[in-house]
Each structure stands twice: as structure tokens, then as C-alpha cells.
Design a protein around this motif. Structure first.
Motif, PDB file in Angstrom:
ATOM      1  N   ALA A 189       0.844  -1.179   0.000  1.00  0.00           N
ATOM      2  CA  ALA A 189       0.000   0.000   0.000  1.00  0.00           C
ATOM      3  C   ALA A 189       0.884   1.234   0.000  1.00  0.00           C
ATOM      4  O   ALA A 189       1.795   1.343   0.809  1.00  0.00           O
ATOM      5  CB  ALA A 189      -0.875  -0.005   1.240  1.00  0.00           C
ATOM      6  N   CYS A 219      -0.125   4.506   0.198  1.00  0.00           N
ATOM      7  CA  CYS A 219      -0.484   5.540   1.143  1.00  0.00           C
ATOM      8  C   CYS A 219      -0.958   4.867   2.428  1.00  0.00           C
ATOM      9  O   CYS A 219      -1.044   3.662   2.519  1.00  0.00           O
ATOM     10  CB  CYS A 219      -1.567   6.432   0.572  1.00  0.00           C
ATOM     11  SG  CYS A 219      -2.908   5.478  -0.102  1.00  0.00           S
ATOM     12  N   HIS A 220      -1.272   5.653   3.386  1.00  0.00           N
ATOM     13  CA  HIS A 220      -1.571   5.077   4.693  1.00  0.00           C
ATOM     14  C   HIS A 220      -3.055   4.949   4.918  1.00  0.00           C
ATOM     15  O   HIS A 220      -3.576   5.368   5.925  1.00  0.00           O
ATOM     16  CB  HIS A 220      -0.928   5.919   5.782  1.00  0.00           C
ATOM     17  CG  HIS A 220       0.561   5.844   5.715  1.00  0.00           C
ATOM     18  ND1 HIS A 220       1.257   4.732   6.089  1.00  0.00           N
ATOM     19  CD2 HIS A 220       1.467   6.725   5.265  1.00  0.00           C
ATOM     20  CE1 HIS A 220       2.551   4.938   5.885  1.00  0.00           C
ATOM     21  NE2 HIS A 220       2.695   6.141   5.384  1.00  0.00           N
ATOM     22  N   GLU A 221      -3.763   4.414   3.980  1.00  0.00           N
ATOM     23  CA  GLU A 221      -5.168   4.150   4.241  1.00  0.00           C
ATOM     24  C   GLU A 221      -5.465   2.692   3.926  1.00  0.00           C
ATOM     25  O   GLU A 221      -4.783   2.061   3.136  1.00  0.00           O
ATOM     26  CB  GLU A 221      -6.072   5.081   3.441  1.00  0.00           C
ATOM     27  CG  GLU A 221      -5.901   4.951   1.950  1.00  0.00           C
ATOM     28  CD  GLU A 221      -6.859   5.856   1.207  1.00  0.00           C
ATOM     29  OE1 GLU A 221      -8.017   5.907   1.610  1.00  0.00           O
ATOM     30  OE2 GLU A 221      -6.444   6.482   0.231  1.00  0.00           O
ATOM     31  N   ASP A 222      -6.482   2.218   4.572  1.00  0.00           N
ATOM     32  CA  ASP A 222      -6.799   0.806   4.489  1.00  0.00           C
ATOM     33  C   ASP A 222      -7.880   0.611   3.429  1.00  0.00           C
ATOM     34  O   ASP A 222      -9.058   0.688   3.715  1.00  0.00           O
ATOM     35  CB  ASP A 222      -7.266   0.349   5.877  1.00  0.00           C
ATOM     36  CG  ASP A 222      -7.592  -1.126   5.889  1.00  0.00           C
ATOM     37  OD1 ASP A 222      -7.413  -1.765   4.836  1.00  0.00           O
ATOM     38  OD2 ASP A 222      -8.026  -1.617   6.932  1.00  0.00           O
ATOM     39  N   ARG A 223      -7.431   0.372   2.208  1.00  0.00           N
ATOM     40  CA  ARG A 223      -8.413   0.237   1.126  1.00  0.00           C
ATOM     41  C   ARG A 223      -9.182  -1.071   1.242  1.00  0.00           C
ATOM     42  O   ARG A 223     -10.327  -1.157   0.845  1.00  0.00           O
ATOM     43  CB  ARG A 223      -7.705   0.269  -0.239  1.00  0.00           C
ATOM     44  CG  ARG A 223      -6.932   1.521  -0.543  1.00  0.00           C
ATOM     45  CD  ARG A 223      -7.858   2.711  -0.807  1.00  0.00           C
ATOM     46  NE  ARG A 223      -8.852   2.494  -1.821  1.00  0.00           N
ATOM     47  CZ  ARG A 223      -8.718   2.803  -3.097  1.00  0.00           C
ATOM     48  NH1 ARG A 223      -7.598   3.353  -3.513  1.00  0.00           N
ATOM     49  NH2 ARG A 223      -9.685   2.594  -3.950  1.00  0.00           N
ATOM     50  N   LEU A 224      -8.517  -2.073   1.777  1.00  0.00           N
ATOM     51  CA  LEU A 224      -9.143  -3.399   1.805  1.00  0.00           C
ATOM     52  C   LEU A 224     -10.348  -3.426   2.744  1.00  0.00           C
ATOM     53  O   LEU A 224     -11.427  -3.861   2.377  1.00  0.00           O
ATOM     54  CB  LEU A 224      -8.113  -4.439   2.216  1.00  0.00           C
ATOM     55  CG  LEU A 224      -8.571  -5.886   2.149  1.00  0.00           C
ATOM     56  CD1 LEU A 224      -8.925  -6.269   0.742  1.00  0.00           C
ATOM     57  CD2 LEU A 224      -7.508  -6.813   2.679  1.00  0.00           C
ATOM     58  N   SER A 225     -10.144  -2.926   3.961  1.00  0.00           N
ATOM     59  CA  SER A 225     -11.259  -2.974   4.923  1.00  0.00           C
ATOM     60  C   SER A 225     -12.383  -2.050   4.513  1.00  0.00           C
ATOM     61  O   SER A 225     -13.504  -2.183   4.993  1.00  0.00           O
ATOM     62  CB  SER A 225     -10.765  -2.576   6.303  1.00  0.00           C
ATOM     63  OG  SER A 225      -9.777  -3.463   6.728  1.00  0.00           O
ATOM     64  N   LEU A 267     -13.707  -1.927   1.643  1.00  0.00           N
ATOM     65  CA  LEU A 267     -14.588  -2.572   0.665  1.00  0.00           C
ATOM     66  C   LEU A 267     -15.844  -3.090   1.372  1.00  0.00           C
ATOM     67  O   LEU A 267     -15.794  -3.425   2.549  1.00  0.00           O
ATOM     68  CB  LEU A 267     -13.867  -3.756   0.004  1.00  0.00           C
ATOM     69  CG  LEU A 267     -12.684  -3.427  -0.891  1.00  0.00           C
ATOM     70  CD1 LEU A 267     -12.079  -4.698  -1.429  1.00  0.00           C
ATOM     71  CD2 LEU A 267     -13.100  -2.535  -2.041  1.00  0.00           C
TER      72      LEU A 267
END
Lengths: 186, 463
Positions: B175, B177-183, B185
Motif C-alpha cells: 500500500a 499511502c496510509h489508508e486501508d483500502r481493503l477494509s 470494501l
């Protein structure tokens, strides 16, 4: 009168031409236009198929406000590639997964297609595919993400996807107890 | 709000019952008569076929049924496994427990499937070469494999099944950047991803964060196979035993010892499987009883507004909304098409304090128990209740059309205006041009104080 008639005829021919056009124009959230063949769009995306059938396709670019230009470019790229590819026998191979609905393994070109994407582009593409109802693309991208998770410990997965652990120590201990199956190793 | 969005996480627990047992999956197990069999007491004989015997088993508590498969002394190389199929939103109220005997040694693919990560890379090579050559060279190709057959089983250090040696150092996968794209969804996409993983990895993801806690249980099926946790050493022993039968190693291998080791591995794995599954199901049952809020999808949810639900939403879904989500305090049903029938709410443990039901036609909502309820508003909805079920009710707002029958809200005194000691704000609105007039309540039917009849009280609405 004759002029009017001529105008009407011209309009009619234009409409016929529109109906015969075999591409649809899609407009991303930041205003870029992309063209994709109507046939591929209708076949791959349930949402676009519905729009084409319902006649809500705009000639000047159908607005897809939720999709950024990069993701839409990938989507269009995928549609074009899909139109050129020949479905192989690998598509039918059943999975070894426990799930009831067997999913199709992605083909070689589809693998390559998602492999070259960056992390963010991959998730953008997943969201776009979900929005457009493109099941096959969703399958391929989800497969890619599951491959990224495969064989990793929870800590490694957290690191890769930047997932923040919001369990307290006790809760984590408890849930590990419940899911002892996952952590049993002899 | 489409219901399916919330539905996956509201986590409809199936009724835990055995729907079908398929004898075709394997020979029925028989009671073990070996003196030192660990699972002897817990073991039950599976009915071979016939619906009546299967029905008898459905009556037993679930743990017993799980133990049907506890048998450690399967014939060598025939380890049982079974699949828990949970009802998800797509496949509700239908799951099945199926026993299956997979001979891991006989099928060349199955160890590789069962252990995609746990075999060391050298394993394949070790398998192809004989571990001992005929001329008894002192140094076998795989020292550990040979040693394992001769020494008593030792317990290696614990390392997670999902930790692996597979490196994933491809470019661009981290990843950025520091964001959680997976969670971020939605649930159904995460389930699409999870169903491509093996069961142990799926269960391990529940420890990622609270967002993931309930996801593995929303999957259609979870596959528990003993072969998943049998160590690589076990397969090595199996292989050595097969080769020893052909005298590949001459007489260097103590077959009795090898057999004892194999049995020990199987026994240990079976015990681990039994206890893990029992743990897993116990936790499930805990959740059903609502003891722990940890794994319910919306354990922190306090306010839920459901609007414009289609007619196809099953009544059970509404009922589940009340009973699940222990923390919720406000529920607002707005323009939900109840299908014909009765939604009966019996939720003695719910914490719901505020309940608003408006414009929900075509059905009857029966409220039996909502102990913490403090305020309720009913607008053009047929709701049947006894006010004695709400000991803490202070605000009540009832609106109904003159033409419709009076809401059966009377407390048994023959007057539609409810009587409740704790009630301090009451608002009743009757509209329409009917002839019938509601007589004002006689003073005797009302409690002496704290009650202001027809007092217009705006019940705070969640935005």
C-alpha cells in the motif's frame, strides 16, 4: 416545409447512425472520455447493459461520477482486451476451494492485466467493477487480492494492506482461542 | 438503504441443525474398541442411511454431532474431514455437515492441496528420492525425515499455519499511502476475496481487526479437514511406511515404531480438530445468546434507520434486527413494506430505547418484550402490543387513521388510551373524517399524576 422535411430526415438518419454506432462513450469523474465497444460493454457489465437497453446512454459521454479516469481507463482496457481474447479451457476448470459456487480461474492475460496495477489502482478497479456490475473483472481482481493474502500471517496481511489492529490484547487472545483451528500447528 | 447491505453483517445465524448427512461421503464410523482410544467416550455411531435415524440425530445437541467425526483410528491414510456449511444471506437456513474420508496418501494431489504453504520446498525432492538407499549409506538425503521415523515425536515450536516462506516481494503491491483500502470494501466483496482462501487462512483473518471479526462466519462453507493440520512429518512417515513394505530400506526401519508414530500424529490431529471445532461452535452459540458482542457485525451500532425496504424482505429479518445488535438503542423503520404476516418481536435482552415505526403497511408488528424501551412512535402502522411489556416507557406517540381499526394498545381497561404508571408524555393523533369520536379518558382510567393527555411531544428523531 421542405426544409423542415429535410431537417427531419437528417435527424432521422442521425438517430439511425446513433443506433448503429457500435461504441459507447463513458465519462469519468474528472471529465475524461473513453470509448468502448457496445457489444463488449453490454456483455461484461450488467449496469452498462441495462443502460444501453434502457436507452440512457448519452452520446456525449455517459457520466460515471463514481469512477476516476485511471480506473475507467483500466476498465475500458479490460473490455477491449476481453473482446480480443479467446476463452480457454482454463475458464471451466473447477476450483479446489470449499465454496459451493466454483469461480473461474483467471486467464493468463487477465493475470498480467491485474499484476501490473499498483495497489491503489487495483482497489480503484475493484470498486469500479463493483459499481459497473462486471462480474468477471470482479472475479479477477478479487482473485488477485486473495493471492496477495494467501500464505500470509495476520501480521503480514496487516502490513501489506495497512489494516489497523483495533483489538485489545484480551480480545485478540479470546478470538485466537475460538479460532484455534487457524493457529494450530504441530 | 437496501437491506442486503446491512444483511451480510447482521449475521443471520442459521438454526444449528443437521440438514442432511450423506453416507456417500464415506463409510460410517464404528465405535472404537481400542483400550487407549482418546475419543472413545465421545464417539457415536453414524447412522448409515435412513431419514428417521438422521432425524434422531438432529435432536441431539450440536457438540455431540460434531463428535461423530472424532474417531482417531481411521484406517491409516484415511483421515476424515467435514464441511460446515453456514447459511449466509444468499443461502439462508441451510447448511450441512458432511463427513468425508479422504485418503491423503493415495491421492497425489491432496497433500499439496491441503498444505499449500506448509511443505518446505525440499519436501518434493525428498519424496522422489528414497530416504534410504539399499546400500545403507550412512547419510540419507533428508536427515530430518529419517530421524523423525526413529525418534519419539517431539513438539516443535509453535508457528502459525499461515506463516509461510512464500515471499511476495512484487513491485507495487505494498500500500503506497496510509489508508486501508481493503477494509473499506463492502462485505460482499470481502467475502468474494475470502472464499478464495483456504479455511485456516480465512479464520486467521478474523484476527486482523474488528471489521473482519464476523466475516469468516458469513461465508457459505468452512472446511475442516484433519489433513490440514497433519504435519509434514506425518506424510513422510506414511511414505516411508509404504516404501518399507517394499523393503526399500532393507530392515533399517522399525515398522512398528513408524506405525505408532503415524497413529500418534493422527490422534493428536483429531483431538486438535475436535477441540478447535467445539471452540468455534461454542463461540457461535455464545454469540447467539448475545453474551459477547465481539463478533456481531454491528456491535457498536446504536442507531439504525431502515427505510424503503422491499416487500421481499423476510419477516425473520426484521425479527433478527431486534434480537441482534445488543448495543443498539434507536431503531427507526420508515416506509418498509412488510409482507403479509406477523412480525413478532420478542427480544428480552435488547437495549432498544427508542422505536419509531412509520408508514409500514400490509403487516402487523407484534411487540412482546422490549424491556428497555423508553419512547415509541407509531405512525400508520399496525402494531399490536401490551404496554405492560414496556416497564420504562415514558414517551408514547400514536397516530392512526380513523378508518383503520383502533390500535389494540389498550391495557385491558377497554379504552384505547393506554395506562402506564411510568408514562409521562402521551400524544395521540386521530385523523380522517369518520363519525366516531374518541371519548376523552375518564380521570379514573388515568394515573393521578405525571400524565399529560394529548400533550404534543416531539419525539426526538435520529437524523
Amino acid at each position: 416545409m421542405e426544409v423542415d422535411k429535410g431537417k427531419g430526415e437528417a435527424e432521422e438518419t442521425r438517430k439511425v447512425a446513433e443506433a448503429d454506432r457500435d461504441t459507447v462513450t463513458l465519462k469519468s469523474s474528472d471529465g475524461k472520455l473513453f470509448e468502448v465497444s457496445k457489444e463488449a460493454a453490454a456483455r461484461l457489465s450488467t449496469v452498462l447493459a441495462g443502460m444501453i437497453a434502457g436507452g440512457s446512454i448519452d452520446d456525449n459521454g455517459t457520466d460515471l461520477k463514481q469512477i476516476g479516469s485511471e480506473a475507467l481507463e483500466n476498465v475500458v482496457d479490460y473490455c477491449n482486451k476481453h473482446a480480443n481474447s479467446i476463452p480457454s479451457a482454463a475458464l471451466i476448470s473447477s476450483s479446489i476451494s470449499f465454496n459451493t459456487a466454483p469461480f473461474k480461474e483467471p486467464e493468463e492475460w487477465e493475470r498480467k492485466f491485474v499484476d501490473r496495477l499498483s495497489h491503489d489502482a487495483l482497489f480503484d478497479l475493484v470498486e469500479a467493477a463493483n459499481f459497473l456490475g462486471m462480474e468477471r473483472l470482479l472475479d479477477v481482481t478479487c482473485h488477485k487480492i486473495s493471492e496477495m493474502m494467501k500464505g500470509k500471517s495476520p501480521d503480514q496481511i496487516r502490513e501489506v494492506f495497512n489494516i489497523k489492529n483495533d483489538y485489545t490484547k484480551e480480545e485478540l487472545e479470546e478470538i485466537r482461542q475460538e479460532l484455534a483451528w487457524a493457529f494450530y500447528d504441530d | 438503504m437496501a437491506f442486503s447491505e446491512t444483511g451480510t453483517s447482521v449475521a443471520f445465524r442459521p438454526a444449528l441443525r443437521l440438514v442432511e448427512y450423506e453416507p456417500a461421503f464415506g463409510p460410517p464410523l464404528v465405535r472404537c474398541h481400542r483400550p487407549r482410544c482418546a475419543a472413545r467416550r465421545a464417539h457415536w455411531v453414524i447412522p448409515c442411511s435412513g431419514s428417521e435415524s438422521a432425524a434422531a440425530f438432529t435432536a441431539r445437541p450440536l457438540r455431540r454431532r460434531i463428535r461423530l467425526f472424532d474417531h482417531p483410528h481411521q484406517q491409516l491414510c484415511r483421515v476424515p474431514s467435514f464441511t460446515l456449511r453456514f447459511a449466509s444471506i444468499r443461502n439462508r437456513r441451510r447448511w450441512r455437515l458432511a463427513a468425508e474420508s479422504t485418503p491423503p496418501g493415495s491421492s497425489p494431489r491432496s497433500p499439496a492441496i491441503a498444505h499449500p504453504q506448509s511443505h518446505p520446498p525440499s519436501w518434493g525432492r525428498a519424496m522422489r528420492k528414497p530416504l534410504f538407499s539399499r546400500n545403507r549409506k550412512p547419510r540419507p538425503p533428508d536427515k530430518r525425515a529419517a530421524a523423525a521415523a526413529f525418534r519419539p515425536i517431539h513438539r516443535p515450536r509453535l508457528s502459525s499455519a499461515v506463516s509461510s516462506k512464500v515471499s511476495y516481494g512484487r513491485r507495487g503491491l505494498r500500500a503506497s499511502c496510509h489508508e486501508d483500502r481493503l477494509s473499506a470494501l463492502p462485505d460482499d466483496l470481502l467475502l468474494l476475496i475470502l472464499q478464495r482462501l483456504d479455511t485456516r487462512s480465512v479464520l486467521a483473518t478474523a484476527t486482523l481487526s474488528k471489521r473482519w471479526a464476523c466475516l469468516p462466519r458469513s461465508l457459505d462453507a468452512l472446511d475442516f479437514r484433519v489433513s490440514d493440520i497433519l504435519p509434514a512429518r506425518y506424510y513422510r512417515c506414511i511414505r516411508m511406511r509404504a516404501e518399507a513394505d517394499d523393503f526399500t530400506y532393507g530392515f533399517a526401519v522399525d515398522i512398528k515404531m513408524l506405525r505408532a508414530n503415524i497413529e500418534r500424529y493422527e490422534r493428536r490431529a483429531m483431538r486438535a480438530m475436535t477441540s478447535s471445532i467445539n471452540n468455534f461452535l461454542d463461540a457461535d452459540a455464545d454469540q447467539e445468546r448475545g453474551r459477547l458482542g465481539l463478533r456481531s457485525g454491528f456491535h457498536a451500532l446504536t442507531t439504525l434507520v431502515l427505510q424503503n425496504l422491499p416487500e421481499s424482505t423476510p419477516n425473520a429479518a426484521y425479527e433478527a434486527i431486534f434480537t441482534l445488535c445488543p448495543q443498539r438503542q434507536t431503531l427507526h423503520l420508515k416506509s418498509c413494506m412488510l409482507n403479509e404476516g406477523v412480525v413478532s418481536i420478542h427480544a428480552p435482552k435488547s437495549e432498544i430505547k427508542q422505536l419509531i415505526m412509520e408508514h409500514c403497511p400490509f403487516g402487523v408488528i407484534k411487540l412482546y418484550a422490549l424491556p428497555m424501551l423508553e419512547s415509541m412512535a407509531v405512525v400508520e402502522t399496525i402494531v399490536s402490543y401490551k404496554l405492560s411489556a414496556f416497564p420504562y416507557l415514558t414517551h408514547l406517540n400514536i397516530n392512526f387513521h380513523r378508518a383503520s381499526p383502533l390500535p389494540p394498545s389498550s391495557s385491558g381497561r377497554g379504552h384505547p388510551i393506554p395506562y402506564l404508571p411510568s408514562l409521562c408524555f402521551l400524544f395521540i393523533q386521530i385523523y380522517g373524517d369518520g363519525q366516531q369520536r374518541l371519548a376523552p379518558p375518564s380521570s379514573s382510567s388515568l394515573p393521578p399524576c405525571r400524565l399529560r393527555v394529548y400533550h404534543r411531544v416531539p419525539i426526538p428523531c435520529p437524523s
